[in-house]
Design a protein around this motif. Structure first.
Motif, PDB file in Angstrom:
ATOM      1  N   VAL A 296       0.839  -1.206   0.000  1.00  0.00           N
ATOM      2  CA  VAL A 296       0.000   0.000   0.000  1.00  0.00           C
ATOM      3  C   VAL A 296       0.869   1.250   0.000  1.00  0.00           C
ATOM      4  CG1 VAL A 296      -1.637   1.368   1.361  1.00  0.00           C
ATOM      5  CG2 VAL A 296      -2.006  -1.088   1.069  1.00  0.00           C
ATOM      6  N   ASN A 297       1.900   1.264   0.840  1.00  0.00           N
ATOM      7  CA  ASN A 297       2.801   2.412   0.883  1.00  0.00           C
ATOM      8  C   ASN A 297       3.601   2.551  -0.405  1.00  0.00           C
ATOM      9  OD1 ASN A 297       3.019   3.848   3.755  1.00  0.00           O
ATOM     10  ND2 ASN A 297       2.563   1.692   4.090  1.00  0.00           N
ATOM     11  N   LEU A 298       3.942   1.425  -1.039  1.00  0.00           N
ATOM     12  CA  LEU A 298       4.627   1.483  -2.330  1.00  0.00           C
ATOM     13  C   LEU A 298       3.723   2.125  -3.381  1.00  0.00           C
ATOM     14  CD1 LEU A 298       6.918   0.761  -4.285  1.00  0.00           C
ATOM     15  CD2 LEU A 298       5.862  -1.498  -4.548  1.00  0.00           C
ATOM     16  N   VAL A 299       2.450   1.740  -3.395  1.00  0.00           N
ATOM     17  CA  VAL A 299       1.499   2.331  -4.338  1.00  0.00           C
ATOM     18  C   VAL A 299       1.389   3.840  -4.102  1.00  0.00           C
ATOM     19  CG1 VAL A 299      -0.928   2.401  -5.035  1.00  0.00           C
ATOM     20  CG2 VAL A 299       0.197   0.201  -4.645  1.00  0.00           C
ATOM     21  N   VAL A 300       1.356   4.246  -2.829  1.00  0.00           N
ATOM     22  CA  VAL A 300       1.291   5.671  -2.505  1.00  0.00           C
ATOM     23  C   VAL A 300       2.529   6.394  -3.031  1.00  0.00           C
ATOM     24  CG1 VAL A 300       1.332   7.349  -0.616  1.00  0.00           C
ATOM     25  CG2 VAL A 300      -0.198   5.377  -0.496  1.00  0.00           C
ATOM     26  N   ASP A 301       3.696   5.797  -2.847  1.00  0.00           N
ATOM     27  CA  ASP A 301       4.933   6.409  -3.349  1.00  0.00           C
ATOM     28  C   ASP A 301       4.909   6.542  -4.868  1.00  0.00           C
ATOM     29  OD1 ASP A 301       5.973   6.700  -0.842  1.00  0.00           O
ATOM     30  OD2 ASP A 301       7.161   4.868  -0.887  1.00  0.00           O
ATOM     31  N   LEU A 302       4.410   5.524  -5.548  1.00  0.00           N
ATOM     32  CA  LEU A 302       4.334   5.582  -7.009  1.00  0.00           C
ATOM     33  C   LEU A 302       3.321   6.625  -7.470  1.00  0.00           C
ATOM     34  CD1 LEU A 302       4.528   1.785  -7.933  1.00  0.00           C
ATOM     35  CD2 LEU A 302       6.367   3.474  -7.870  1.00  0.00           C
ATOM     36  N   LEU A 303       2.235   6.768  -6.718  1.00  0.00           N
ATOM     37  CA  LEU A 303       1.260   7.811  -7.049  1.00  0.00           C
ATOM     38  C   LEU A 303       1.855   9.197  -6.841  1.00  0.00           C
ATOM     39  CD1 LEU A 303      -2.059   6.341  -5.585  1.00  0.00           C
ATOM     40  CD2 LEU A 303      -1.425   6.572  -7.985  1.00  0.00           C
ATOM     41  N   TYR A 304       2.748   9.316  -5.861  1.00  0.00           N
ATOM     42  CA  TYR A 304       3.482  10.573  -5.679  1.00  0.00           C
ATOM     43  C   TYR A 304       4.139  10.994  -6.995  1.00  0.00           C
ATOM     44  CZ  TYR A 304       3.492  11.196  -0.571  1.00  0.00           C
ATOM     45  OH  TYR A 304       3.153  11.450   0.715  1.00  0.00           O
ATOM     46  N   ALA A 305       4.846  10.015  -7.587  1.00  0.00           N
ATOM     47  CA  ALA A 305       5.591  10.307  -8.810  1.00  0.00           C
ATOM     48  C   ALA A 305       4.668  10.635  -9.968  1.00  0.00           C
ATOM     49  CB  ALA A 305       6.481   9.115  -9.164  1.00  0.00           C
ATOM     50  N   VAL A 306       3.475  10.047  -9.980  1.00  0.00           N
ATOM     51  CA  VAL A 306       2.510  10.326 -11.040  1.00  0.00           C
ATOM     52  C   VAL A 306       1.932  11.729 -10.878  1.00  0.00           C
ATOM     53  CG1 VAL A 306       0.278   9.657 -12.023  1.00  0.00           C
ATOM     54  CG2 VAL A 306       1.943   7.903 -11.381  1.00  0.00           C
ATOM     55  N   ILE A 307       1.585  12.080  -9.627  1.00  0.00           N
ATOM     56  CA  ILE A 307       0.969  13.377  -9.365  1.00  0.00           C
ATOM     57  C   ILE A 307       1.979  14.515  -9.478  1.00  0.00           C
ATOM     58  CG2 ILE A 307      -0.204  14.762  -7.612  1.00  0.00           C
ATOM     59  CD1 ILE A 307      -1.405  12.167  -6.534  1.00  0.00           C
ATOM     60  N   ASP A 308       3.169  14.308  -8.935  1.00  0.00           N
ATOM     61  CA  ASP A 308       4.185  15.360  -8.917  1.00  0.00           C
ATOM     62  C   ASP A 308       5.475  14.837  -9.558  1.00  0.00           C
ATOM     63  OD1 ASP A 308       5.871  17.453  -8.457  1.00  0.00           O
ATOM     64  OD2 ASP A 308       5.455  17.616  -6.312  1.00  0.00           O
ATOM     65  N   PRO A 309       5.769  15.223 -10.787  1.00  0.00           N
ATOM     66  CA  PRO A 309       6.981  14.740 -11.482  1.00  0.00           C
ATOM     67  C   PRO A 309       8.275  15.085 -10.749  1.00  0.00           C
ATOM     68  CG  PRO A 309       5.477  15.828 -13.017  1.00  0.00           C
ATOM     69  CD  PRO A 309       4.967  16.101 -11.633  1.00  0.00           C
ATOM     70  N   ARG A 310       8.240  16.105  -9.885  1.00  0.00           N
ATOM     71  CA  ARG A 310       9.457  16.482  -9.161  1.00  0.00           C
ATOM     72  C   ARG A 310       9.946  15.362  -8.250  1.00  0.00           C
ATOM     73  NH1 ARG A 310       7.291  21.854  -6.423  1.00  0.00           N
ATOM     74  NH2 ARG A 310       5.581  20.359  -6.081  1.00  0.00           N
ATOM     75  N   VAL A 311       9.013  14.522  -7.792  1.00  0.00           N
ATOM     76  CA  VAL A 311       9.389  13.428  -6.898  1.00  0.00           C
ATOM     77  C   VAL A 311      10.275  12.431  -7.622  1.00  0.00           C
ATOM     78  CG1 VAL A 311       8.503  11.505  -5.510  1.00  0.00           C
ATOM     79  CG2 VAL A 311       7.311  13.708  -5.508  1.00  0.00           C
ATOM     80  N   ARG A 312       9.836  11.978  -8.810  1.00  0.00           N
ATOM     81  CA  ARG A 312      10.640  10.992  -9.546  1.00  0.00           C
ATOM     82  C   ARG A 312      11.887  11.612 -10.156  1.00  0.00           C
ATOM     83  NH1 ARG A 312       5.973  11.446 -12.927  1.00  0.00           N
ATOM     84  NH2 ARG A 312       6.397  12.393 -14.946  1.00  0.00           N
ATOM     85  N   ASN A 313      11.813  12.908 -10.514  1.00  0.00           N
ATOM     86  CA  ASN A 313      13.000  13.561 -11.092  1.00  0.00           C
ATOM     87  C   ASN A 313      14.097  13.718 -10.057  1.00  0.00           C
ATOM     88  OD1 ASN A 313      11.730  13.787 -13.542  1.00  0.00           O
ATOM     89  ND2 ASN A 313      10.991  15.883 -13.187  1.00  0.00           N
ATOM     90  N   SER A 314      13.728  13.779  -8.775  1.00  0.00           N
ATOM     91  CA  SER A 314      14.734  13.932  -7.730  1.00  0.00           C
ATOM     92  C   SER A 314      15.662  12.726  -7.666  1.00  0.00           C
ATOM     93  CB  SER A 314      14.051  14.138  -6.366  1.00  0.00           C
ATOM     94  OG  SER A 314      13.307  12.989  -6.000  1.00  0.00           O
ATOM     95  N   TYR A 315      15.213  11.571  -8.174  1.00  0.00           N
ATOM     96  CA  TYR A 315      16.053  10.362  -8.143  1.00  0.00           C
ATOM     97  C   TYR A 315      17.086  10.366  -9.259  1.00  0.00           C
ATOM     98  CZ  TYR A 315      13.559   7.847  -4.514  1.00  0.00           C
ATOM     99  OH  TYR A 315      13.064   7.450  -3.305  1.00  0.00           O
ATOM    100  N   HIS A 316      16.954  11.335 -10.173  1.00  0.00           N
ATOM    101  CA  HIS A 316      17.937  11.410 -11.264  1.00  0.00           C
ATOM    102  C   HIS A 316      19.005  12.454 -10.975  1.00  0.00           C
ATOM    103  CE1 HIS A 316      15.573   8.728 -13.814  1.00  0.00           C
ATOM    104  NE2 HIS A 316      14.501   9.432 -13.508  1.00  0.00           N
ATOM    105  N   ASP A 317      18.791  13.211  -9.884  1.00  0.00           N
ATOM    106  CA  ASP A 317      19.745  14.275  -9.567  1.00  0.00           C
ATOM    107  C   ASP A 317      21.020  13.711  -8.938  1.00  0.00           C
ATOM    108  OD1 ASP A 317      17.881  16.015 -10.525  1.00  0.00           O
ATOM    109  OD2 ASP A 317      17.043  16.551  -8.527  1.00  0.00           O
TER     110      ASP A 317
END
Length: 317
Positions: A296-317
């Motif tokens: 459930v928490n993993l799904v929430v984290d993935l939804l973070y990245a869907v809603i706010d692209p800054r979340v997933r882009n931070s992993y490329h920095d």
């Protein structure tokens, strides 16, 4: 998105490993012999020793742990000698009521929480806002068994609208299924709604002061449009976190409510397995519930990245 997903999944492995170690050690370090409890007071020492050997309790604790982990890796969560069936089979028979109850409670909680949270933020500082915040504080504070007892007394005993307790599976009819679940779902959903309402109000008030909200208002957009399409969308991330955690909590923490309403779910199964020291069932059930909570928490984290692209882009920095 792929790299973000892989990193989030890999980060869950240490969590599951630590939980499995803790669960295993707690159950095995508790005083008492499960074999003696299963066989009863009339069992002889030889019978207890034979069952202990069959259950693998005669081996060193570390060896038992590695055998257990190895079996889980192959999909074998153990065998309950008390119930005389596999752990997965026992859990499968009890997961339906718990999942139905948690899902209905979550729908009730999130629906009312978003409505009241948005309304309170819209009328900040007014009597309506204070009333909603006071009610949400009461909802957080009241114990589930007390709220459930009050609902039973009013709607089941006095008004006779809903049954006092029990459970009807979904295949017996949707209406009867919901009729037996509505009171326990309200009991759990009210507590979740209170928490999510406060988080929704807080998040929206933090977002309202942002420049993009002021720009939207300056363009002449209606207050409702600004609140729902701009403020709520941007401020939804912390709300989503609470929703995800609350659903995991509903699945794992419904034991008291299930016992109060006599619902044969995972909560009652775990409580009864603890009373009879059913090692395999305790370990398997707790580990599976932990896996559900982690997913459930993993799904929430993935939804973070869907809603706010800054979340997933931070992993490329």
């Amino acid at each position: 998105m792929g790299a973000y997903t892989v990193k989030r999944i890999l980060s869950l492995i240490p969590v599951l490993l630590i939980v499995s170690i803790v669960v295993f050690l707690i159950t095995h370090l508790t005083p008492g012999n499960p074999a003696a409890i299963i066989l009863g007071q009339g069992a002889s020492a030889d019978q207890i020793a034979a069952l202990s050997k069959k259950m693998g309790l005669d081996k060193p604790v570390m060896e038992q742990f590695f055998i257990w982990i190895s079996n889980i890796a192959h999909g074998d969560f153990g065998y309950s000698y008390f119930l005389n069936r596999s752990v997965l089979g026992a859990i499968w028979d009890n997961v339906g009521p718990t999942f139905s109850l948690a899902l209905l409670a979550q729908v009730i909680g999130v629906t009312f929480a978003l409505l009241f949270g948005v309304y309170a933020a819209k009328h900040k500082g007014k009597v309506r806002d204070e009333a909603i915040m006071g009610a949400s504080l009461l909802g957080i504070s009241i114990p589930s068994f007390l709220l459930g007892s009050l609902l039973i007394l009013l709607f089941a005993v006095q008004l006779r609208i809903f049954p006092v307790s029990g459970y009807v599976p979904l295949n017996a009819g949707l209406f009867e299924h919901l009729r037996y679940l509505i009171l326990p779902a309200i009991t759990l959903g009210t507590i979740q709604a209170a928490l999510i309402t406060r988080m929704t109000r807080s998040s929206l008030l933090d977002t309202i002061s942002e420049n993009f909200v002021k720009t939207a208002k300056a363009k002449g957009l209606s207050e409702r449009t600004v609140m729902l399409k701009h403020t709520l969308r941007v401020g939804f991330l912390p709300i989503l976190t609470v929703i995800g955690e609350s659903f995991g909590g509903l699945v794992t923490g419904a034991a008291v409510t299930e016992a109060l309403f006599n619902i044969p779910g995972l909560g009652q199964l775990i409580v009864s397995s603890i009373e009879r020291r059913d090692y395999a069932l305790i370990q398997g059930a707790v580990l599976l519930i932990t896996i559900v909570y982690v997913i459930v928490n993993l799904v929430v984290d993935l939804l973070y990245a869907v809603i706010d692209p800054r979340v997933r882009n931070s992993y490329h920095d």
